[in-house]
Design a protein around this motif. Structure first.
Motif, PDB file in Angstrom:
ATOM      1  N   UNK A   1      14.598  -4.371  -0.782  1.00  0.00           N
ATOM      2  CA  UNK A   1      15.755  -3.548  -1.025  1.00  0.00           C
ATOM      3  C   UNK A   1      15.447  -2.102  -0.724  1.00  0.00           C
ATOM      4  N   UNK A   2      16.460  -1.245  -0.705  1.00  0.00           N
ATOM      5  CA  UNK A   2      16.216   0.184  -0.449  1.00  0.00           C
ATOM      6  C   UNK A   2      15.584   0.849  -1.675  1.00  0.00           C
ATOM      7  N   UNK A   3      14.350   1.302  -1.483  1.00  0.00           N
ATOM      8  CA  UNK A   3      13.621   1.945  -2.581  1.00  0.00           C
ATOM      9  C   UNK A   3      13.004   3.239  -2.068  1.00  0.00           C
ATOM     10  N   UNK A   4      12.747   4.143  -3.011  1.00  0.00           N
ATOM     11  CA  UNK A   4      12.121   5.428  -2.685  1.00  0.00           C
ATOM     12  C   UNK A   4      10.612   5.219  -2.553  1.00  0.00           C
ATOM     13  N   UNK A   5      10.127   5.267  -1.299  1.00  0.00           N
ATOM     14  CA  UNK A   5       8.700   5.070  -1.063  1.00  0.00           C
ATOM     15  C   UNK A   5       7.884   6.191  -1.690  1.00  0.00           C
ATOM     16  N   UNK A   6       8.413   7.431  -1.657  1.00  0.00           N
ATOM     17  CA  UNK A   6       7.688   8.557  -2.242  1.00  0.00           C
ATOM     18  C   UNK A   6       7.439   8.340  -3.729  1.00  0.00           C
ATOM     19  N   UNK A   7       8.412   7.763  -4.438  1.00  0.00           N
ATOM     20  CA  UNK A   7       8.246   7.527  -5.871  1.00  0.00           C
ATOM     21  C   UNK A   7       7.148   6.488  -6.120  1.00  0.00           C
ATOM     22  N   UNK A   8       7.133   5.393  -5.297  1.00  0.00           N
ATOM     23  CA  UNK A   8       6.113   4.358  -5.479  1.00  0.00           C
ATOM     24  C   UNK A   8       4.717   4.933  -5.223  1.00  0.00           C
ATOM     25  N   UNK A   9       4.625   5.837  -4.246  1.00  0.00           N
ATOM     26  CA  UNK A   9       3.325   6.433  -3.940  1.00  0.00           C
ATOM     27  C   UNK A   9       2.908   7.389  -5.055  1.00  0.00           C
ATOM     28  N   UNK A  10       3.866   8.163  -5.561  1.00  0.00           N
ATOM     29  CA  UNK A  10       3.541   9.115  -6.628  1.00  0.00           C
ATOM     30  C   UNK A  10       3.067   8.394  -7.875  1.00  0.00           C
ATOM     31  N   UNK A  11       3.695   7.255  -8.191  1.00  0.00           N
ATOM     32  CA  UNK A  11       3.265   6.509  -9.371  1.00  0.00           C
ATOM     33  C   UNK A  11       1.834   6.006  -9.211  1.00  0.00           C
ATOM     34  N   UNK A  12       1.512   5.532  -8.022  1.00  0.00           N
ATOM     35  CA  UNK A  12       0.150   5.042  -7.808  1.00  0.00           C
ATOM     36  C   UNK A  12      -0.858   6.182  -7.878  1.00  0.00           C
ATOM     37  N   UNK A  13      -0.494   7.351  -7.300  1.00  0.00           N
ATOM     38  CA  UNK A  13      -1.407   8.498  -7.355  1.00  0.00           C
ATOM     39  C   UNK A  13      -1.607   8.965  -8.782  1.00  0.00           C
ATOM     40  N   UNK A  14      -0.500   9.017  -9.569  1.00  0.00           N
ATOM     41  CA  UNK A  14      -0.617   9.451 -10.957  1.00  0.00           C
ATOM     42  C   UNK A  14      -1.481   8.473 -11.760  1.00  0.00           C
ATOM     43  N   UNK A  15      -1.380   7.188 -11.440  1.00  0.00           N
ATOM     44  CA  UNK A  15      -2.154   6.199 -12.177  1.00  0.00           C
ATOM     45  C   UNK A  15      -3.653   6.372 -11.940  1.00  0.00           C
ATOM     46  N   UNK A  16      -4.041   6.789 -10.715  1.00  0.00           N
ATOM     47  CA  UNK A  16      -5.469   6.901 -10.408  1.00  0.00           C
ATOM     48  C   UNK A  16      -5.991   8.329 -10.555  1.00  0.00           C
ATOM     49  N   UNK A  17      -5.108   9.264 -10.928  1.00  0.00           N
ATOM     50  CA  UNK A  17      -5.576  10.645 -11.082  1.00  0.00           C
ATOM     51  C   UNK A  17      -6.646  10.778 -12.156  1.00  0.00           C
ATOM     52  N   UNK A  18      -6.509  10.168 -13.345  1.00  0.00           N
ATOM     53  CA  UNK A  18      -7.597  10.303 -14.338  1.00  0.00           C
ATOM     54  C   UNK A  18      -8.921   9.744 -13.823  1.00  0.00           C
ATOM     55  N   UNK A  19      -8.890   8.618 -13.123  1.00  0.00           N
ATOM     56  CA  UNK A  19     -10.134   8.043 -12.597  1.00  0.00           C
ATOM     57  C   UNK A  19     -10.775   8.977 -11.586  1.00  0.00           C
ATOM     58  N   UNK A  20      -9.930   9.614 -10.724  1.00  0.00           N
ATOM     59  CA  UNK A  20     -10.472  10.564  -9.764  1.00  0.00           C
ATOM     60  C   UNK A  20     -10.949  11.836 -10.443  1.00  0.00           C
ATOM     61  N   UNK A  21     -10.204  12.288 -11.469  1.00  0.00           N
ATOM     62  CA  UNK A  21     -10.603  13.498 -12.152  1.00  0.00           C
ATOM     63  C   UNK A  21     -11.922  13.359 -12.873  1.00  0.00           C
TER      64      UNK A  21
END
Length: 858
Positions: free
Chosen positions: A697-717
């Motif tokens: 379906x039509x979904x916001x790809x930027x939102x899906x990418x941002x969620x994944x980046x936010x999820x791994x930000x603590x691990x990267x930090x």
């Protein structure tokens, strides 16, 4: 005495007058010759300069033709066999081209691959030493040269280090026009001229070495005959206004101080060339001396005539006095004359006696015939050939003894017949007294005497020689019959054989059977007879290599066997087994017999079995590695779960709540790892049976990418890794399953964090392409992916060699990512950045019905 002195004075006066006339004539003619020589020199220089410009045009056309011929023979990349084939008509001393060099344009990022593939090092020349070329923005190394001799440019030599070459070669690439180049950097070597033309997407350049002598004077003028010709000098006119000499037809001599007789400005490529012509030494005309000699001769003859005229007048005066004295001496002179006549007659008789003695003693038969065809005399050798006395031959017609000297029709007179036969020796017959004929060789010559001419016939018995010639002819015919019989036997053997057979001499087909024609798909035997076997080999290099390997063994008398990949007349390749034997090893010119056996089907079965074996071994190896990794991956979290569960059970009483929370967090983390692993296995199983479900379906790809980046930000930090996100537009609406695309992003981000060093950076970029696709890239600064594993890392159970160093993994993550992206009708690729990090990119279609607002950010 007084009269004589008068004649001498008259002759001296004539000589003085003649000298004055000759001096005046010489001055006039000399002036005319100077002007004629100057005009001739001017015309010759103009012609030489214009011819030089025409030869430069012709060499440019040859460069274009060679480039086109090279591209027509190979559509992938030029190679030495292709160049060797198409350049045979170009490299000739009279064509002006001495050698052909293939140059490759190499960027710094391509240098390592180029040196590895070609097994060479890109280098330059420092004095007489070769040194690796330093870091440059671009290289032009030599890849190959023809002919491969001592004067060829060494492979790997960077031609871009020559002064001005990079600018000219880049100009040639941008304009597709040939350029003229000159080498000035070689130590101790003369300057060389080249014409460069680009090939195949401007990646290759053909460098044509020019023959300086042929370029200056053409193909029909040898260097040793130029000392009296015009002098040609070519200057390169640079942009700064100064000039440099390209070549000089009389190098080593100082440049003439006077102005050139003719000049021409010529443009070739990006170079402006000034062509100057200076006059040579014109051969001095011999007409001046001829005219003067004629005038001097005329004067000399005139004064000699006057001298003789005066002398004759004086002679008449003396004659009258001498006649009176001669009358008194006549009586004594008459007696002297009579004595002289007697001596002359005696000498003549002695000469005739000597000639008769020579004729009688000669072993050759001599027959004298008068002009009417009657025998005058014959020597004893002639009488012995005729088997009768010499006296009986006299007065007989020549045709009765020598029938070849008689015309049976009676229309041709003997003299005419003798004139026709007397030009060279001829064979005929001599009739003996018993009527038999003897084969003889005759030579007839005319002897002119003051009273009456006669003819001399010399005869030699050639009957024995004729018998030997007949025997040789019979022997030759017998040998020819034997050869024909052997040839027929060989032909029958060839035709009766079910195997393909051929009789080959000097690697040319002389005879083949029907099985050979069927194997190589030939229609008729005549189309391949006397043709080289090269046409049935895949390349000339394979043909030459096979000849060197097999023919040495054939000449030793051995039976050779080889397995080669040959081609039919129509170019179909097949595997062939060859057996060869020389007819006579001591006489290689007799040729060899070859048998051919097509074993393509056997080879195909062997290749299939080998491929199946390798596939089975690879599958077994992959499964073994997978089981080892799975056992490790499953055992590690399971041990942690069991260990911390046991600790929680035994220490739950005295432990504080914080320690208890920490233990159960570890249990939760290990369980999550085990759950993710099981989920990957379940997803892979669903993909293999085609049961994976997608909610498109039509979904916001930027939102899906941002969620994944936010999820791994603590691990990267935790490792001080900075994560940067760049969007070209936002929102980016794509037709996708957001859960599965998030799974792809989490897998790529997990790998990037896992292999990135501390205090590094991970960049996530999202932008739109012109083909209605969305491209997402994840770039890290880790060790990257080995070049040979950029494709295999997407296979199931396959890990990069960098992963096996201790980072862990099952080899399923990237395989699942590829299946998900392919299900979205997209593609995913892996590469390395110039700095060495890994770069993963995937592309999926975007939803073009939804509006997108530009919102750059990170």
């Amino acid at each position: 005495m007084e009269t004589r002195w008068k004649r001498i004075a008259l002759l001296a006066a004539g000589v003085v007058i003649s000298i004055a006339l000759l001096a005046a004539e010489y001055s006039v003619i000399r002036q005319h010759d100077r002007q004629a020589a100057q005009d001739t020199r001017q015309a010759m220089v103009r012609n030489d300069v214009n011819s030089l410009a025409q030869r430069l045009d012709s060499l440019q056309e040859q460069a274009f033709l060679l480039a086109l011929a090279t591209l027509q023979h190979n559509d992938r990349q030029p190679s030495m066999p292709v160049l060797s084939l198409v350049s045979r008509e170009f490299i000739r001393p009279d064509a002006g081209i001495t050698d052909i060099t293939l140059i490759r344009r190499v960027l710094p990022v391509e240098r390592a691959d180029f040196e590895t593939v070609n097994s060479l090092t890109i280098h330059g020349v420092n004095g007489l030493q070769q040194e690796p070329s330093p870091q440059r923005s671009i290289y032009f190394p030599v890849e190959a040269s023809l002919p491969d001799g001592a004067n060829a440019l060494p492979r790997g030599l960077d031609m871009g280090v020559s002064s001005g070459w990079i600018r000219s070669l880049e100009w040639a690439r941008n304009t597709a026009h040939p350029v003229l180049l000159v080498s000035r950097d070689a130590v101790g070597a003369p300057q060389r001229l080249y014409i460069a033309v680009t090939l195949k997407d401007n990646r290759w350049i053909l460098l044509l070495g020019l023959n300086r002598d042929t370029l200056a004077y053409g193909e029909n003028m040898a260097a040793g005959n130029r000392q009296d010709m015009s002098r040609l000098i070519a200057w390169e006119k640079t942009a700064r206004g100064d000039s440099k000499i390209l070549f000089d037809s009389r190098s080593g001599r100082p440049i003439p101080p006077e102005a050139p007789l003719h000049s021409l400005t010529y443009d070739i490529g990006d170079m402006k060339v000034m062509l100057f012509g200076y006059g040579g030494d014109i051969e001095k005309s011999s007409g001046t001396y001829t005219i003067m000699a004629f005038t001097a001769t005329a004067c000399l003859l005139l004064w000699l005539a006057l001298y003789r005229l005066t002398a004759r007048i004086d002679g008449y005066r003396l004659q009258l006095a001498a006649e009176r004295e001669m009358r008194s001496a006549d009586q004594s002179t008459l007696a002297s004359i009579q004595d002289a006549l007697v001596k002359t007659e005696q000498a003549r008789l002695e000469s005739e006696a000597r000639q008769q003695a020579i004729l009688r003693a000669s072993t050759d038969a001599f027959v004298l015939i008068d002009r009417h065809g009657t025998i005058i005399s014959a020597n004893p050798a002639a009488a012995a050939l005729a088997n009768q006395a010499g006296e009986t031959l006299e007065s007989l017609p020549a045709g009765s003894v020598l029938p070849d000297l008689y015309d049976a029709t009676g229309l041709i007179h003997f003299e005419a017949l003798a004139e026709a036969l007397g030009r060279q020796p001829f064979e005929g017959h001599l009739v003996r007294s018993d009527g038999s004929q003897l084969e003889v060789e005759m030579s007839l010559s005319r002897v002119d005497m003051p009273d009456d001419p006669f003819y001399l016939v010399v005869c030699r018995d050639i009957s024995v020689r004729k018998e030997k010639e007949a025997a040789l002819i019979n022997l030759k015919n017998s040998l020819a019959e034997q050869v024909e019989m052997q040839r027929s036997q060989l032909a029958a053997l060839l035709e009766a054989s079910p195997m393909a057979m051929a009789y080959i001499v000097d690697r040319n087909l002389k005879q083949v059977n029907q099985a050979f024609l069927d194997m190589f798909q030939c229609d008729d035997e005549q189309e391949i007879l006397n043709q080289s076997t090269l046409r049935f080999y895949q390349s000339e290099e394979q043909w030459l290599r096979t000849g060197r390997a097999l023919y040495n063994l054939l000449n030793e008398g051995k039976v050779v066997k080889s397995e080669l990949r040959l081609v039919t007349k129509h170019g179909r390749p097949f595997w062939c087994r060859l057996y060869g034997k020389a007819l006579n090893p001591s006489v290689p010119g007799l040729g060899t017999i070859w048998l051919y056996q097509d074993f393509s089907s056997d080879r195909a079965v062997e290749d299939a079995l080998r491929a199946a074996k390798e596939l089975a071994e690879d599958s077994s190896r992959a499964k073994t590695e997978f089981l080892a990794n799975m056992s490790h991956e499953l055992r590690t979290p399971m041990h942690a779960i069991l260990g911390f569960a046991e600790m929680g059970q035994t220490r739950i009483g005295p432990l504080q709540d914080e320690r208890l929370r920490h233990y159960f967090e570890r249990i939760h983390t290990s369980g999550s790892r085990l759950l993710n692993l099981l989920n990957d296995l379940l997803d892979l199983a669903k993909m293999e049976v085609g049961r994976m479900e997608y909610r498109m379906g039509p979904h916001d790809l930027a939102q899906a990418i941002s969620e994944a980046v936010d999820e791994f930000s603590p691990l990267a930090g935790a490792r001080a890794i900075q994560m940067e996100t760049i969007y070209s537009v936002r929102p980016i609406i794509a037709r996708m399953d957001s859960l599965r695309i998030g799974q792809v992003m989490r897998n790529l981000l997990s790998n990037a964090i896992k292999f990135s060093p501390d205090n590094s950076r991970i960049r996530v970029s999202v932008h739109l392409s012109d083909d209605s696709m969305v491209e997402v890239s994840v770039e890290d600064q880790g060790p990257g992916v080995p070049p040979g594993e950029l494709e295999t890392i997407f296979d199931k159970f396959i890990q990069s060699s960098a992963t096996k160093t201790g980072a862990g993994g099952t080899g399923l993550g990237l395989a699942i990512c590829r299946e998900i992206i392919h299900a979205h009708q997209g593609e995913i690729l892996a590469s390395n950045t110039p700095d060495g990090g890994a770069l993963f990119r995937f592309r999926i279609p975007r939803d073009t019905t939804a509006p997108e607002v530009s919102d750059h950010g990170s």
